[in-house]
Design a protein around this motif. Structure first.
Motif, PDB file in Angstrom:
ATOM      1  N   ASN A 109     -13.543  36.453  51.442  1.00  0.00           N
ATOM      2  CA  ASN A 109     -12.470  36.909  50.151  1.00  0.00           C
ATOM      3  C   ASN A 109     -11.131  36.704  50.537  1.00  0.00           C
ATOM      4  O   ASN A 109     -10.727  36.777  51.492  1.00  0.00           O
ATOM      5  CB  ASN A 109     -13.154  37.977  49.480  1.00  0.00           C
ATOM      6  N   LYS A 110     -10.291  36.751  49.343  1.00  0.00           N
ATOM      7  CA  LYS A 110      -8.890  36.799  49.456  1.00  0.00           C
ATOM      8  C   LYS A 110      -8.463  35.479  50.046  1.00  0.00           C
ATOM      9  O   LYS A 110      -7.277  35.836  50.817  1.00  0.00           O
ATOM     10  CB  LYS A 110      -8.343  38.287  49.980  1.00  0.00           C
TER      11      LYS A 110
ATOM     12  N   ASP B 220      -6.925  33.445  48.925  1.00  0.00           N
ATOM     13  CA  ASP B 220      -5.629  33.133  48.232  1.00  0.00           C
ATOM     14  C   ASP B 220      -4.410  33.632  48.708  1.00  0.00           C
ATOM     15  O   ASP B 220      -3.140  33.164  48.701  1.00  0.00           O
ATOM     16  CB  ASP B 220      -5.659  33.452  46.762  1.00  0.00           C
ATOM     17  N   LYS B 221      -4.631  34.756  49.728  1.00  0.00           N
ATOM     18  CA  LYS B 221      -3.649  35.343  50.460  1.00  0.00           C
ATOM     19  C   LYS B 221      -2.795  34.396  51.643  1.00  0.00           C
ATOM     20  O   LYS B 221      -3.421  33.677  52.324  1.00  0.00           O
ATOM     21  CB  LYS B 221      -4.173  36.929  50.777  1.00  0.00           C
TER      22      LYS B 221
ATOM     23  N   LYS C 176     -10.351  37.555  43.177  1.00  0.00           N
ATOM     24  CA  LYS C 176      -9.155  37.941  41.879  1.00  0.00           C
ATOM     25  C   LYS C 176      -9.032  36.621  41.182  1.00  0.00           C
ATOM     26  O   LYS C 176      -8.733  36.711  39.818  1.00  0.00           O
ATOM     27  CB  LYS C 176      -7.847  38.116  42.851  1.00  0.00           C
ATOM     28  N   PHE C 177      -8.852  35.420  41.829  1.00  0.00           N
ATOM     29  CA  PHE C 177      -8.571  34.467  40.798  1.00  0.00           C
ATOM     30  C   PHE C 177      -9.757  33.356  40.510  1.00  0.00           C
ATOM     31  O   PHE C 177      -9.655  32.488  39.911  1.00  0.00           O
ATOM     32  CB  PHE C 177      -7.568  33.498  41.654  1.00  0.00           C
TER      33      PHE C 177
ATOM     34  N   VAL D  91     -14.390  49.005  52.320  1.00  0.00           N
ATOM     35  CA  VAL D  91     -13.625  49.265  51.205  1.00  0.00           C
ATOM     36  C   VAL D  91     -12.285  48.553  51.045  1.00  0.00           C
ATOM     37  O   VAL D  91     -11.820  48.022  51.960  1.00  0.00           O
ATOM     38  CB  VAL D  91     -13.234  50.837  51.467  1.00  0.00           C
ATOM     39  N   ASP D  92     -11.916  48.130  49.650  1.00  0.00           N
ATOM     40  CA  ASP D  92     -10.700  47.228  49.566  1.00  0.00           C
ATOM     41  C   ASP D  92     -10.954  45.925  49.565  1.00  0.00           C
ATOM     42  O   ASP D  92     -10.000  45.176  49.548  1.00  0.00           O
ATOM     43  CB  ASP D  92      -9.435  47.628  50.283  1.00  0.00           C
ATOM     44  N   HIS D  93     -12.043  45.464  50.205  1.00  0.00           N
ATOM     45  CA  HIS D  93     -12.309  43.884  50.463  1.00  0.00           C
ATOM     46  C   HIS D  93     -12.768  43.083  49.390  1.00  0.00           C
ATOM     47  O   HIS D  93     -12.672  42.036  49.322  1.00  0.00           O
ATOM     48  CB  HIS D  93     -13.408  43.758  51.638  1.00  0.00           C
ATOM     49  N   GLY D  94     -12.825  43.842  48.085  1.00  0.00           N
ATOM     50  CA  GLY D  94     -13.002  42.970  47.030  1.00  0.00           C
ATOM     51  C   GLY D  94     -14.399  43.162  46.291  1.00  0.00           C
ATOM     52  O   GLY D  94     -14.711  42.229  45.520  1.00  0.00           O
ATOM     53  N   LYS D  95     -15.258  44.024  46.594  1.00  0.00           N
ATOM     54  CA  LYS D  95     -16.459  44.186  45.821  1.00  0.00           C
ATOM     55  C   LYS D  95     -16.525  44.165  44.623  1.00  0.00           C
ATOM     56  O   LYS D  95     -17.032  43.523  43.671  1.00  0.00           O
ATOM     57  CB  LYS D  95     -17.442  45.333  46.455  1.00  0.00           C
ATOM     58  N   THR D  96     -15.655  45.283  43.999  1.00  0.00           N
ATOM     59  CA  THR D  96     -15.357  45.628  42.617  1.00  0.00           C
ATOM     60  C   THR D  96     -15.017  44.352  41.824  1.00  0.00           C
ATOM     61  O   THR D  96     -15.635  44.083  40.763  1.00  0.00           O
ATOM     62  CB  THR D  96     -14.902  46.878  42.325  1.00  0.00           C
TER      63      THR D  96
HETATM   64  P1  GDP Z   1     -13.475  47.168  46.767  1.00  0.00           P
HETATM   65  O1  GDP Z   1     -13.088  48.567  47.305  1.00  0.00           O
HETATM   66  O2  GDP Z   1     -14.456  46.434  47.989  1.00  0.00           O
HETATM   67  O3  GDP Z   1     -14.512  47.483  45.564  1.00  0.00           O
HETATM   68  O4  GDP Z   1     -12.116  46.249  46.281  1.00  0.00           O
HETATM   69  P2  GDP Z   1     -11.554  46.129  45.031  1.00  0.00           P
HETATM   70  O5  GDP Z   1     -12.280  45.213  44.240  1.00  0.00           O
HETATM   71  O6  GDP Z   1     -11.335  47.168  44.617  1.00  0.00           O
HETATM   72  O7  GDP Z   1     -10.103  45.368  45.674  1.00  0.00           O
HETATM   73  C1  GDP Z   1      -9.354  46.126  46.376  1.00  0.00           C
HETATM   74  C2  GDP Z   1      -7.918  45.412  46.025  1.00  0.00           C
HETATM   75  O8  GDP Z   1      -7.933  43.933  46.592  1.00  0.00           O
HETATM   76  C3  GDP Z   1      -7.480  45.276  44.738  1.00  0.00           C
HETATM   77  O9  GDP Z   1      -6.153  45.713  44.592  1.00  0.00           O
HETATM   78  C4  GDP Z   1      -8.051  43.824  44.145  1.00  0.00           C
HETATM   79  O10 GDP Z   1      -7.133  43.438  43.153  1.00  0.00           O
HETATM   80  C5  GDP Z   1      -7.560  43.132  45.620  1.00  0.00           C
HETATM   81  N1  GDP Z   1      -8.184  41.823  45.703  1.00  0.00           N
HETATM   82  C6  GDP Z   1      -9.586  41.792  45.344  1.00  0.00           C
HETATM   83  N2  GDP Z   1      -9.954  40.321  45.530  1.00  0.00           N
HETATM   84  C7  GDP Z   1      -8.993  39.760  45.726  1.00  0.00           C
HETATM   85  C8  GDP Z   1      -8.689  38.496  46.045  1.00  0.00           C
HETATM   86  O11 GDP Z   1      -9.570  37.633  45.910  1.00  0.00           O
HETATM   87  N3  GDP Z   1      -7.337  38.046  46.183  1.00  0.00           N
HETATM   88  C9  GDP Z   1      -6.232  38.944  46.280  1.00  0.00           C
HETATM   89  N4  GDP Z   1      -5.224  38.496  46.619  1.00  0.00           N
HETATM   90  N5  GDP Z   1      -6.575  40.247  46.053  1.00  0.00           N
HETATM   91  C10 GDP Z   1      -8.079  40.744  45.882  1.00  0.00           C
END
Ligand code: GDP
Ligand code: MG
Length: 372
Positions: free
Chosen positions: A189-190, A192-193, A227-228, A91-96
């Motif tokens: 993922n992420k 960029d952080k 994200k980017f 969760v929150d790793h960026g799937k959506t």
């Molecule tokens: P899910 O629970 O796996 O579906 O995760 P979400 O897609 O909802 O992403 C969770 C949070 O991480 C959100 O606030 C996104 O904007 C952020 N996020 C997702 N991908 C990236 C990324 O590549 N870079 C950064 N900095 N944030 C990201």
């Protein structure tokens, strides 16, 4: 029977291929499993097994699994098909975010209106090829489908956030993928952080047998920023590469068959079902059995809300024209005519009711004993 091999026949008559090979050997015919048999040899076998080839066996039209298998075994003609991909991860790793980004990058401006209509799956087009993404992130959708016998995913993209690393649901996803024997592509993922540590993720994943090619393994890793939009082209390329390895094929020349992704009742349109075509071609007007219901494909739209007349393997579509709302993971099959489709649908509905009654009865008895 054209182009049938030992395995096809074994499946058809529910015998082991080895038994058939032995039997043919005793008759002086040497074959291997994948060799297609000529008409004479098939007739020899038929006689030996007491099957009269001329006689048309009354088919149990209500058994969609059998029907599906038979259609799928008709593999004399094959074309490449697009891979079907599920995105998994903690969760929150960026799937959506990844699903949204991929969906939007391949949509032209004129189509922007269509994409608001989500149908549970969509296709991304790149370099004259397509990839189908199941738009239902999360493990529940995947395991529910599998539990109900629907294996629709060819490749799993495992999203791991580079600032968080391997988490419980990451491990869960790996286990699901292994159980489904679906190859994993890791999207770190992420990146960029500022606190991203992709190398740490790679190290962690080696414990689960996911070893990058650079380190002597065979798992594809792509470092992305969902994200980017960074490196998403590379991710798509890697998915297609993996698809090539899998040699995904289907026969679009047979009748359409596949799986329900999701379904709902629409006030205006009636029963609406999102389908993934897996074999053959689905056409408007086709008489169809879907799960325990039936109908005729009335309106068919693609993932961009456009009306289409035909859908080939790996294409997700939405259809109307069903008598009732099927369930996700239900199978669908096109029938020759509406009458047979109706008969099969009604038979299946009846069987479902009976089954449910039996189950209820059992539960009551069990409960009774438990409370005694
Ligand atoms: P899910 O629970 O796996 O579906 O995760 P979400 O897609 O909802 O992403 C969770 C949070 O991480 C959100 O606030 C996104 O904007 C952020 N996020 C997702 N991908 C990236 C990324 O590549 N870079 C950064 N900095 N944030 C990201
Ligand atoms: Mg999400």
């Amino acid at each position: 029977t054209e182009g049938m091999n030992v395995q096809d026949i074994a499946k058809l008559i529910h015998r082991e291929p080895a038994e058939i090979i032995k039997k043919l050997f005793m008759m002086g015919v040497m074959v291997n499993q994948n060799q297609s048999l000529d008409k004479d040899t098939i007739e020899l076998l038929a006689v030996d097994y007491g099957i009269k080839p001329e006689e048309k066996v009354e088919e149990d039209i209500s058994d969609l699994d059998k029907y599906f298998e038979k259609e799928a075994a008709n593999t004399s003609y094959q074309e490449n098909r697009s891979p079907v991909v599920t995105i998994m991860g903690h969760v929150d790793h960026g799937k959506t975010t990844l699903l949204d980004k991929l969906r939007h990058t391949s949509v032209t401006e004129g189509e922007a209106g269509g994409i608001t209509q989500a149908i549970g799956a969509y296709q991304v087009h790149t370099n004259n090829r397509s990839i189908t993404f199941l738009d239902t992130p999360g493990h529940a959708a995947f395991t529910d489908m599998r539990a109900r016998g629907a294996d629709v995913t060819d490749i799993i993209v495992l999203v791991v956030a580079a600032d968080d690393g391997v988490m419980p649901q990451t491990v869960e996803a790996i286990n699901h993928a292994k159980a489904a024997k679906a190859p994993i592509i890791v999207a770190v993922n992420k990146v960029d952080k500022p606190n991203a540590n992709p190398n740490h993720v790679m190290e962690q994943l080696t414990q689960y047998g996911l070893i990058p090619e650079d380190w002597g393994g065979d798992t594809i890793f792509v470092q992305i920023s969902a994200k980017f939009g960074k490196n998403l082209d590379e991710l798509l390329e890697m998915i297609l590469l993996e698809a090539d390895v899998l040699e995904l094929k289907a026969n679009p020349k047979q009748k359409g068959a596949g799986t329900v992704i999701e379904a709902r009742l629409d006030k205006g349109k009636g029963a609406v079902a999102s389908l993934l075509v897996q074999q053959g071609t689905l056409r408007t007007g086709d008489p169809i059995v879907v799960g325990n219901t039936f109908g005729r494909v009335r309106v068919m739209t693609n993932d961009r809300g456009r009306r289409i007349k035909a859908a080939k393997p790996s294409m997700p579509v939405e259809i109307t024209g069903l008598n009732d709302v099927p369930e996700s993971a239900d199978k669908f099959i096109v029938f020759d005519d509406e009458k047979t489709a109706r008969a099969a649908g009604e038979e299946r509905a009846q069987q479902a009711v009976l089954k449910q009654r039996q189950q209820t009865k059992h539960v009551t008895l069990d409960n009774l004993f438990e409370t005694m």
